[in-house]
Design a protein around this motif. Structure first.
Motif, PDB file in Angstrom:
ATOM      1  N   TRP A   1       2.104  -5.188   3.126  1.00 33.71           N
ATOM      2  CA  TRP A   1       2.560  -6.572   2.974  1.00 33.71           C
ATOM      3  C   TRP A   1       1.972  -7.193   1.713  1.00 33.71           C
ATOM      4  CZ3 TRP A   1       0.876 -11.508   2.423  1.00 33.71           C
ATOM      5  CH2 TRP A   1       1.834 -12.511   2.582  1.00 33.71           C
ATOM      6  N   TYR A   2       0.691  -6.982   1.449  1.00 32.86           N
ATOM      7  CA  TYR A   2       0.078  -7.508   0.225  1.00 32.86           C
ATOM      8  C   TYR A   2       0.728  -6.882  -1.006  1.00 32.86           C
ATOM      9  CZ  TYR A   2      -3.438  -9.446   3.334  1.00 32.86           C
ATOM     10  OH  TYR A   2      -4.076 -10.134   4.336  1.00 32.86           O
ATOM     11  N   CYS A   3       1.063  -5.609  -0.936  1.00 34.01           N
ATOM     12  CA  CYS A   3       1.746  -4.964  -2.058  1.00 34.01           C
ATOM     13  C   CYS A   3       3.097  -5.615  -2.309  1.00 34.01           C
ATOM     14  CB  CYS A   3       1.904  -3.464  -1.805  1.00 34.01           C
ATOM     15  SG  CYS A   3       0.375  -2.534  -2.045  1.00 34.01           S
ATOM     16  N   ARG A   4       3.828  -5.936  -1.247  1.00 35.55           N
ATOM     17  CA  ARG A   4       5.122  -6.619  -1.406  1.00 35.55           C
ATOM     18  C   ARG A   4       4.928  -7.968  -2.087  1.00 35.55           C
ATOM     19  NH1 ARG A   4       6.836  -4.831   4.421  1.00 35.55           N
ATOM     20  NH2 ARG A   4       7.714  -2.812   3.828  1.00 35.55           N
ATOM     21  N   LEU A   5       3.903  -8.675  -1.707  1.00 33.91           N
ATOM     22  CA  LEU A   5       3.608  -9.979  -2.295  1.00 33.91           C
ATOM     23  C   LEU A   5       3.240  -9.834  -3.771  1.00 33.91           C
ATOM     24  CD1 LEU A   5       3.253 -13.016  -1.657  1.00 33.91           C
ATOM     25  CD2 LEU A   5       0.868 -12.502  -1.101  1.00 33.91           C
ATOM     26  N   ILE A   6       2.359  -8.899  -4.075  1.00 38.71           N
ATOM     27  CA  ILE A   6       1.900  -8.691  -5.447  1.00 38.71           C
ATOM     28  C   ILE A   6       3.039  -8.234  -6.346  1.00 38.71           C
ATOM     29  CG2 ILE A   6       0.471  -7.143  -6.875  1.00 38.71           C
ATOM     30  CD1 ILE A   6      -1.637  -7.329  -4.576  1.00 38.71           C
ATOM     31  N   ALA A   7       3.919  -7.403  -5.840  1.00 36.50           N
ATOM     32  CA  ALA A   7       4.994  -6.830  -6.648  1.00 36.50           C
ATOM     33  C   ALA A   7       6.054  -7.855  -7.043  1.00 36.50           C
ATOM     34  CB  ALA A   7       5.648  -5.669  -5.896  1.00 36.50           C
ATOM     35  N   ASP A   8       6.108  -8.980  -6.373  1.00 38.92           N
ATOM     36  CA  ASP A   8       7.148  -9.972  -6.608  1.00 38.92           C
ATOM     37  C   ASP A   8       6.539 -11.258  -7.175  1.00 38.92           C
ATOM     38  OD1 ASP A   8       9.062 -12.092  -6.252  1.00 38.92           O
ATOM     39  OD2 ASP A   8      10.070 -10.886  -4.731  1.00 38.92           O
TER      40      ASP A   8
END
Length: 126
Positions: free
Chosen positions: A17-24
């Protein structure tokens, strides 16, 4: 490894979930600009993001990655993401301001995106 952490069922979906946030960029900016009282995530600043991602010490996370039930590709992407994120944060320093437009941050975002895509393919964190 950190005692009491369920790496497969709790830690992994959180990191994805944090990766999804960081990637966008848009989602991350929206998180950082949340109005008080109407929070959709506890990540309201870069410092909070670091605290959430590195809640479990990096060495414990890297030790745990080989034991989680995902592909070797996702394990590698996770380890590289955590290493890149930690390196970026170390360069920011305790009182510095992160440059979220820098090539180094873009590298972190790219690896976060890789984690997100691989996790999606494997059905992790849905």
């Amino acid at each position: 490894m950190s005692e009491g952490v369920d790496y497969d069922r709790v830690w992994l979906p959180q990191i994805v979930w944090y990766c999804r946030l960081i990637a966008d960029d848009r989602k991350l900016e929206k998180a950082f600009e949340q109005p008080g009282g109407k929070l959709w995530t506890s990540v309201v600043s870069y410092d909070e993001l670091v605290e959430q991602v590195l809640d479990v010490p990096l060495d414990a996370q890297l030790t745990a990655i080989p034991t989680i039930s995902v592909s070797a590709d996702l394990k590698e992407a996770l380890a590289e993401f955590l290493d890149m994120f930690t390196t970026f944060d170390d360069a920011v320093g305790p009182v510095g301001r992160p440059n979220l437009q820098s090539p180094e941050w873009r590298g972190v975002q790219a690896r976060a995106h890789d984690v997100d895509v691989l996790a999606f393919i494997e059905g992790v964190g849905r």
